[in-house]
Design an enzyme around this catalytic site. Structure first.
Site, PDB file in Angstrom:
ATOM      1  CG  ASP A  42      -0.365   0.044   2.527  1.00 42.29           C
ATOM      2  OD1 ASP A  42       0.876  -0.037   2.615  1.00 42.29           O
ATOM      3  OD2 ASP A  42      -1.108   0.167   3.523  1.00 42.29           O
ATOM      4  CB  SER A  43       4.578   1.699  -0.156  1.00 43.19           C
ATOM      5  OG  SER A  43       4.765   0.625  -1.050  1.00 43.19           O
ATOM      6  CG  ASP A  81       0.473  -3.935   2.389  1.00 38.96           C
ATOM      7  OD1 ASP A  81       0.186  -4.490   3.449  1.00 38.96           O
ATOM      8  OD2 ASP A  81       1.245  -2.961   2.296  1.00 38.96           O
ATOM      9  CE  LYS A 110       3.130  -5.649   4.110  1.00 39.63           C
ATOM     10  NZ  LYS A 110       2.712  -4.511   4.956  1.00 39.63           N
ATOM     11  CD  GLU A 112       0.786  -1.323   8.134  1.00 34.94           C
ATOM     12  OE1 GLU A 112       0.525  -0.494   9.039  1.00 34.94           O
ATOM     13  OE2 GLU A 112       1.133  -0.969   6.988  1.00 34.94           O
ATOM     14  CD  GLU A 176       7.818   0.144   7.321  1.00 35.38           C
ATOM     15  OE1 GLU A 176       6.867  -0.609   7.019  1.00 35.38           O
ATOM     16  OE2 GLU A 176       7.902   1.313   6.902  1.00 35.38           O
TER      17      GLU A 176
HETATM   18  O1  KIV Z   1       3.565  -1.059   1.567  1.00 40.37           O
HETATM   19  C1  KIV Z   1       4.708  -1.529   1.436  1.00 40.37           C
HETATM   20  O2  KIV Z   1       5.361  -1.390   0.406  1.00 40.37           O
HETATM   21  C2  KIV Z   1       5.249  -2.257   2.571  1.00 40.37           C
HETATM   22  C3  KIV Z   1       6.703  -2.545   2.556  1.00 40.37           C
HETATM   23  C4  KIV Z   1       7.437  -1.305   2.821  1.00 40.37           C
HETATM   24  C5  KIV Z   1       7.066  -3.638   3.473  1.00 40.37           C
HETATM   25  O3  KIV Z   1       4.550  -2.585   3.477  1.00 40.37           O
END
Ligand code: KIV
Length: 259
Positions: A42-43, A81, A110, A112, A176
């Site tokens: 989600d980056s 994510d 994934k 968090e 992280e």
């Molecule tokens: O969103 C993302 O790209 C991430 C990575 C930085 C691990 O969670």
């Protein structure tokens, strides 16, 4: 168990795990030849859409990018994510996880967090959804983005959360920006692999945002190593193209159609 997940688990204490992010097919196709795991992170909210926080990233945006990423993935494990507010309770998390897997054909998701989301993680795993954990800086909920593990209480919490996630059945945990010695402690004390970003070489694998690594973003983060400057390469190509168009060197007859 998914064969790709099994392969990742088997790498613990044998060989490092190579992971990168992808937001589209043209990148995932290249990464797939070299990475064990491709994360649709989600980056992309900050990297592609200039959002100040990942909180604004929607499930729909993530699904669309993931569909594109999937087109380039054959051998790597593809992880989706889950964005902010898409796994607030067990029912919501399972409904969204099932939708995501159906639409994107990703291998895992994934989430968090540690103790706070442990019942959600357990519920997903009970329902056969493979989960990758994420501890340390949690971009979806943290206010401060400084490294974790400065205080003993923080260190103990991360260690406890890693053990809880392992017990809940996650196949691996992203760490992280956690302190170097803490990364070793966590990696030594759990049997599943840790994947670090800004968390030292003490982790079992590494992940970076690909746009940072290839010099497409403006990232100046301490933990990023820039392996190429694609912005510059693209600019050179675009300038040449512009010059050719203006001077009529492009297109030539070979680029044109004739009856
Ligand atoms: O969103 C993302 O790209 C991430 C990575 C930085 C691990 O969670």
């Amino acid at each position: 168990m998914n064969k790709k997940i099994k392969k990742i688990l088997e790498k613990k204490n044998k060989s490092k795990i190579v992971c990168l992010t992808a937001y589209s097919k043209n990148i995932s196709k290249i990464l797939d030849k070299h990475c064990d795991l491709i994360l649709v992170g989600d980056s992309l909210g900050s990297v592609l859409y200039n959002f100040k926080s990942t909180k604004k990233v929607t499930l729909e945006t993530m699904i669309n990018h993931s569909k594109s990423v999937k087109l380039g993935v054959k051998r790597s494990l593809m992880v989706f994510d889950m964005p902010f507010n898409t796994y607030r309770n067990t029912k919501e998390a399972l409904r969204n996880a099932k939708l995501v897997i159906k639409k994107t054909k990703c291998d895992a998701i994934k989430l968090e967090g540690g103790k706070k989301i442990i019942n959600i993680v357990k519920y997903l795993i009970k329902n056969k959804i493979p989960v990758l954990g994420h501890l340390g800086i949690l971009p979806q909920t943290d206010r401060k983005f400084t490294f974790k593990g400065k205080k003993l209480s923080e260190e103990n919490r991360i260690l406890r959360d890693a053990k809880l996630l392992e017990k809940a059945g996650v196949f691996s945990i992203v760490l992280e920006c956690i302190e170097t010695k803490l990364a070793k402690k966590v990696s030594d004390q759990i049997k599943i692999p840790t994947i670090g970003i800004g968390s030292s070489s003490n982790c079992d694998g590494q992940v970076l945002v690909t746009d940072d690594l290839i010099g497409l973003s403006d990232s100046k983060l301490k933990f990023v190593k820039k392996y190429a400057n694609l912005s510059k390469i693209i600019e050179i190509a675009v300038k040449k193209y512009k010059s050719d168009v203006l001077s009529r060197r492009f297109p030539k007859a070979k680029h044109s159609f004739k009856n």
